[in-house]
Design a protein around this motif. Structure first.
Motif, PDB file in Angstrom:
ATOM      1  N   GLN A  79     -21.690  68.427  -6.581  1.00 13.78           N
ATOM      2  CA  GLN A  79     -22.901  69.246  -6.739  1.00 13.78           C
ATOM      3  C   GLN A  79     -22.854  70.474  -5.847  1.00 13.78           C
ATOM      4  O   GLN A  79     -23.240  71.576  -6.260  1.00 13.78           O
ATOM      5  CB  GLN A  79     -24.149  68.423  -6.437  1.00 13.78           C
ATOM      6  CG  GLN A  79     -24.473  67.384  -7.479  1.00 13.78           C
ATOM      7  CD  GLN A  79     -25.653  66.512  -7.095  1.00 13.78           C
ATOM      8  OE1 GLN A  79     -26.123  66.524  -5.955  1.00 13.78           O
ATOM      9  NE2 GLN A  79     -26.135  65.730  -8.056  1.00 13.78           N
ATOM     10  N   GLN A  80     -22.384  70.291  -4.616  1.00 17.02           N
ATOM     11  CA  GLN A  80     -22.255  71.424  -3.693  1.00 17.02           C
ATOM     12  C   GLN A  80     -21.283  72.467  -4.246  1.00 17.02           C
ATOM     13  O   GLN A  80     -21.540  73.670  -4.176  1.00 17.02           O
ATOM     14  CB  GLN A  80     -21.784  70.956  -2.323  1.00 17.02           C
ATOM     15  CG  GLN A  80     -22.791  70.135  -1.568  1.00 17.02           C
ATOM     16  CD  GLN A  80     -22.189  69.465  -0.339  1.00 17.02           C
ATOM     17  OE1 GLN A  80     -20.971  69.459  -0.125  1.00 17.02           O
ATOM     18  NE2 GLN A  80     -23.057  68.875   0.477  1.00 17.02           N
ATOM     19  N   GLN A  81     -20.162  71.990  -4.791  1.00 19.53           N
ATOM     20  CA  GLN A  81     -19.154  72.900  -5.328  1.00 19.53           C
ATOM     21  C   GLN A  81     -19.693  73.662  -6.545  1.00 19.53           C
ATOM     22  O   GLN A  81     -19.424  74.852  -6.689  1.00 19.53           O
ATOM     23  CB  GLN A  81     -17.886  72.136  -5.702  1.00 19.53           C
ATOM     24  CG  GLN A  81     -17.047  71.729  -4.515  1.00 19.53           C
ATOM     25  CD  GLN A  81     -16.522  72.924  -3.770  1.00 19.53           C
ATOM     26  OE1 GLN A  81     -17.162  73.400  -2.821  1.00 19.53           O
ATOM     27  NE2 GLN A  81     -15.396  73.450  -4.168  1.00 19.53           N
ATOM     28  N   GLU A 121     -19.347  77.126 -14.190  1.00 22.43           N
ATOM     29  CA  GLU A 121     -19.690  75.714 -14.031  1.00 22.43           C
ATOM     30  C   GLU A 121     -18.913  74.842 -15.017  1.00 22.43           C
ATOM     31  O   GLU A 121     -18.401  73.784 -14.657  1.00 22.43           O
ATOM     32  CB  GLU A 121     -21.193  75.498 -14.211  1.00 22.43           C
ATOM     33  CG  GLU A 121     -21.613  74.062 -13.979  1.00 22.43           C
ATOM     34  CD  GLU A 121     -23.115  73.850 -13.991  1.00 22.43           C
ATOM     35  OE1 GLU A 121     -23.530  72.683 -14.033  1.00 22.43           O
ATOM     36  OE2 GLU A 121     -23.874  74.844 -13.955  1.00 22.43           O
ATOM     37  N   LYS A 122     -18.812  75.287 -16.264  1.00 24.42           N
ATOM     38  CA  LYS A 122     -18.035  74.534 -17.259  1.00 24.42           C
ATOM     39  C   LYS A 122     -16.577  74.413 -16.824  1.00 24.42           C
ATOM     40  O   LYS A 122     -15.967  73.341 -16.944  1.00 24.42           O
ATOM     41  CB  LYS A 122     -18.113  75.204 -18.628  1.00 24.42           C
ATOM     42  CG  LYS A 122     -19.448  75.070 -19.303  1.00 24.42           C
ATOM     43  CD  LYS A 122     -19.456  75.865 -20.596  1.00 24.42           C
ATOM     44  CE  LYS A 122     -20.863  75.990 -21.147  1.00 24.42           C
ATOM     45  NZ  LYS A 122     -20.919  76.876 -22.319  1.00 24.42           N
ATOM     46  N   PHE A 123     -16.024  75.497 -16.331  1.00 16.63           N
ATOM     47  CA  PHE A 123     -14.640  75.491 -15.872  1.00 16.63           C
ATOM     48  C   PHE A 123     -14.473  74.524 -14.710  1.00 16.63           C
ATOM     49  O   PHE A 123     -13.560  73.685 -14.701  1.00 16.63           O
ATOM     50  CB  PHE A 123     -14.208  76.908 -15.470  1.00 16.63           C
ATOM     51  CG  PHE A 123     -12.820  76.972 -14.912  1.00 16.63           C
ATOM     52  CD1 PHE A 123     -11.718  76.897 -15.747  1.00 16.63           C
ATOM     53  CD2 PHE A 123     -12.619  77.088 -13.546  1.00 16.63           C
ATOM     54  CE1 PHE A 123     -10.427  76.939 -15.232  1.00 16.63           C
ATOM     55  CE2 PHE A 123     -11.332  77.132 -13.021  1.00 16.63           C
ATOM     56  CZ  PHE A 123     -10.246  77.058 -13.872  1.00 16.63           C
ATOM     57  N   LEU A 124     -15.369  74.605 -13.721  1.00 17.85           N
ATOM     58  CA  LEU A 124     -15.277  73.721 -12.566  1.00 17.85           C
ATOM     59  C   LEU A 124     -15.456  72.266 -12.979  1.00 17.85           C
ATOM     60  O   LEU A 124     -14.728  71.389 -12.494  1.00 17.85           O
ATOM     61  CB  LEU A 124     -16.301  74.087 -11.493  1.00 17.85           C
ATOM     62  CG  LEU A 124     -16.249  73.215 -10.237  1.00 17.85           C
ATOM     63  CD1 LEU A 124     -14.907  73.346  -9.529  1.00 17.85           C
ATOM     64  CD2 LEU A 124     -17.384  73.553  -9.306  1.00 17.85           C
ATOM     65  N   ASN A 125     -16.385  71.991 -13.886  1.00 20.26           N
ATOM     66  CA  ASN A 125     -16.586  70.611 -14.338  1.00 20.26           C
ATOM     67  C   ASN A 125     -15.333  70.066 -15.012  1.00 20.26           C
ATOM     68  O   ASN A 125     -14.976  68.897 -14.824  1.00 20.26           O
ATOM     69  CB  ASN A 125     -17.791  70.514 -15.278  1.00 20.26           C
ATOM     70  CG  ASN A 125     -19.103  70.563 -14.516  1.00 20.26           C
ATOM     71  OD1 ASN A 125     -19.188  70.173 -13.364  1.00 20.26           O
ATOM     72  ND2 ASN A 125     -20.139  71.058 -15.165  1.00 20.26           N
ATOM     73  N   PHE A 126     -14.650  70.911 -15.771  1.00 18.80           N
ATOM     74  CA  PHE A 126     -13.380  70.489 -16.381  1.00 18.80           C
ATOM     75  C   PHE A 126     -12.362  70.141 -15.299  1.00 18.80           C
ATOM     76  O   PHE A 126     -11.710  69.098 -15.349  1.00 18.80           O
ATOM     77  CB  PHE A 126     -12.845  71.593 -17.300  1.00 18.80           C
ATOM     78  CG  PHE A 126     -11.456  71.312 -17.795  1.00 18.80           C
ATOM     79  CD1 PHE A 126     -11.239  70.381 -18.799  1.00 18.80           C
ATOM     80  CD2 PHE A 126     -10.366  71.956 -17.237  1.00 18.80           C
ATOM     81  CE1 PHE A 126      -9.955  70.106 -19.247  1.00 18.80           C
ATOM     82  CE2 PHE A 126      -9.083  71.691 -17.674  1.00 18.80           C
ATOM     83  CZ  PHE A 126      -8.871  70.762 -18.683  1.00 18.80           C
ATOM     84  N   VAL A 127     -12.233  71.003 -14.310  1.00 15.70           N
ATOM     85  CA  VAL A 127     -11.272  70.776 -13.226  1.00 15.70           C
ATOM     86  C   VAL A 127     -11.643  69.506 -12.457  1.00 15.70           C
ATOM     87  O   VAL A 127     -10.774  68.680 -12.156  1.00 15.70           O
ATOM     88  CB  VAL A 127     -11.191  72.004 -12.285  1.00 15.70           C
ATOM     89  CG1 VAL A 127     -10.374  71.699 -11.038  1.00 15.70           C
ATOM     90  CG2 VAL A 127     -10.607  73.204 -13.023  1.00 15.70           C
ATOM     91  N   ILE A 128     -12.925  69.326 -12.166  1.00 20.71           N
ATOM     92  CA  ILE A 128     -13.378  68.143 -11.432  1.00 20.71           C
ATOM     93  C   ILE A 128     -13.043  66.869 -12.209  1.00 20.71           C
ATOM     94  O   ILE A 128     -12.562  65.888 -11.628  1.00 20.71           O
ATOM     95  CB  ILE A 128     -14.886  68.226 -11.116  1.00 20.71           C
ATOM     96  CG1 ILE A 128     -15.146  69.277 -10.026  1.00 20.71           C
ATOM     97  CG2 ILE A 128     -15.434  66.858 -10.682  1.00 20.71           C
ATOM     98  CD1 ILE A 128     -16.617  69.587  -9.795  1.00 20.71           C
ATOM     99  N   ARG A 129     -13.279  66.866 -13.521  1.00 21.53           N
ATOM    100  CA  ARG A 129     -12.945  65.690 -14.337  1.00 21.53           C
ATOM    101  C   ARG A 129     -11.455  65.366 -14.243  1.00 21.53           C
ATOM    102  O   ARG A 129     -11.066  64.201 -14.135  1.00 21.53           O
ATOM    103  CB  ARG A 129     -13.358  65.902 -15.799  1.00 21.53           C
ATOM    104  CG  ARG A 129     -14.841  65.705 -16.055  1.00 21.53           C
ATOM    105  CD  ARG A 129     -15.176  65.635 -17.544  1.00 21.53           C
ATOM    106  NE  ARG A 129     -14.615  66.703 -18.351  1.00 21.53           N
ATOM    107  CZ  ARG A 129     -15.173  67.898 -18.544  1.00 21.53           C
ATOM    108  NH1 ARG A 129     -16.333  68.186 -17.983  1.00 21.53           N
ATOM    109  NH2 ARG A 129     -14.584  68.804 -19.294  1.00 21.53           N
ATOM    110  N   GLU A 130     -10.628  66.398 -14.289  1.00 17.04           N
ATOM    111  CA  GLU A 130      -9.183  66.194 -14.168  1.00 17.04           C
ATOM    112  C   GLU A 130      -8.827  65.624 -12.794  1.00 17.04           C
ATOM    113  O   GLU A 130      -8.016  64.709 -12.686  1.00 17.04           O
ATOM    114  CB  GLU A 130      -8.430  67.507 -14.409  1.00 17.04           C
ATOM    115  CG  GLU A 130      -8.447  67.962 -15.847  1.00 17.04           C
ATOM    116  CD  GLU A 130      -7.725  67.007 -16.781  1.00 17.04           C
ATOM    117  OE1 GLU A 130      -6.587  66.611 -16.472  1.00 17.04           O
ATOM    118  OE2 GLU A 130      -8.319  66.649 -17.808  1.00 17.04           O
ATOM    119  N   VAL A 131      -9.419  66.168 -11.752  1.00 15.07           N
ATOM    120  CA  VAL A 131      -9.135  65.705 -10.392  1.00 15.07           C
ATOM    121  C   VAL A 131      -9.558  64.248 -10.241  1.00 15.07           C
ATOM    122  O   VAL A 131      -8.805  63.432  -9.692  1.00 15.07           O
ATOM    123  CB  VAL A 131      -9.854  66.604  -9.351  1.00 15.07           C
ATOM    124  CG1 VAL A 131      -9.830  65.969  -7.965  1.00 15.07           C
ATOM    125  CG2 VAL A 131      -9.216  67.983  -9.308  1.00 15.07           C
TER     126      VAL A 131
END
Length: 118
Positions: free
Chosen positions: A60-62, A81-91
């Motif tokens: 959430q902070q990120q 946000e969509k891009f970061l959420n994609f990256v977070i899911r991968e991580v």
């Protein structure tokens, strides 16, 4: 400024723009690779110490931080946000695989609030 109808000049400008885009794409790939090298180290650290693969508070902070950076850079915050959420899911997926290989938390255990201790 290119005059209307001057296709040769337009093609040169287009080629120049595309070369810049290609360079930026290459930089993005190398930056993402470096990011994943760092997040792999985080995943190993989490698995070694029995920490869950996901950290919703950090996520959430990120998201908030990246949305602000996007606004400052005149980039659509929703896209960022969509891009970061994609990256977070991968991580998180990588962290889950690392945890499983180290006998740690699984995806099902994380979602139920349970973690397996080593």
């Amino acid at each position: 400024m290119i005059k209307k109808g001057d296709k040769d000049d337009a093609r040169l400008v287009l080629a120049d723009c595309r070369a810049s885009i290609d360079n930026i794409d290459a930089a993005l790939i190398y930056i993402l690779a470096e990011r994943f090298r760092c997040t792999t180290a985080v995943g190993v650290l989490k698995a070694t110490h029995g920490l869950p693969p996901a950290d919703p508070e950090r996520e959430q902070q990120q998201v908030a931080r990246l949305r602000q950076l996007a606004k400052d850079a005149n980039l659509d915050p929703d896209f960022a946000e969509k891009f970061l959420n994609f990256v977070i899911r991968e991580v998180i997926g990588h962290h889950e695989k690392i945890a499983v290989s180290n006998g740690g938390a699984t995806k099902d255990a994380r979602s139920s609030g349970l973690t397996k201790t080593a």
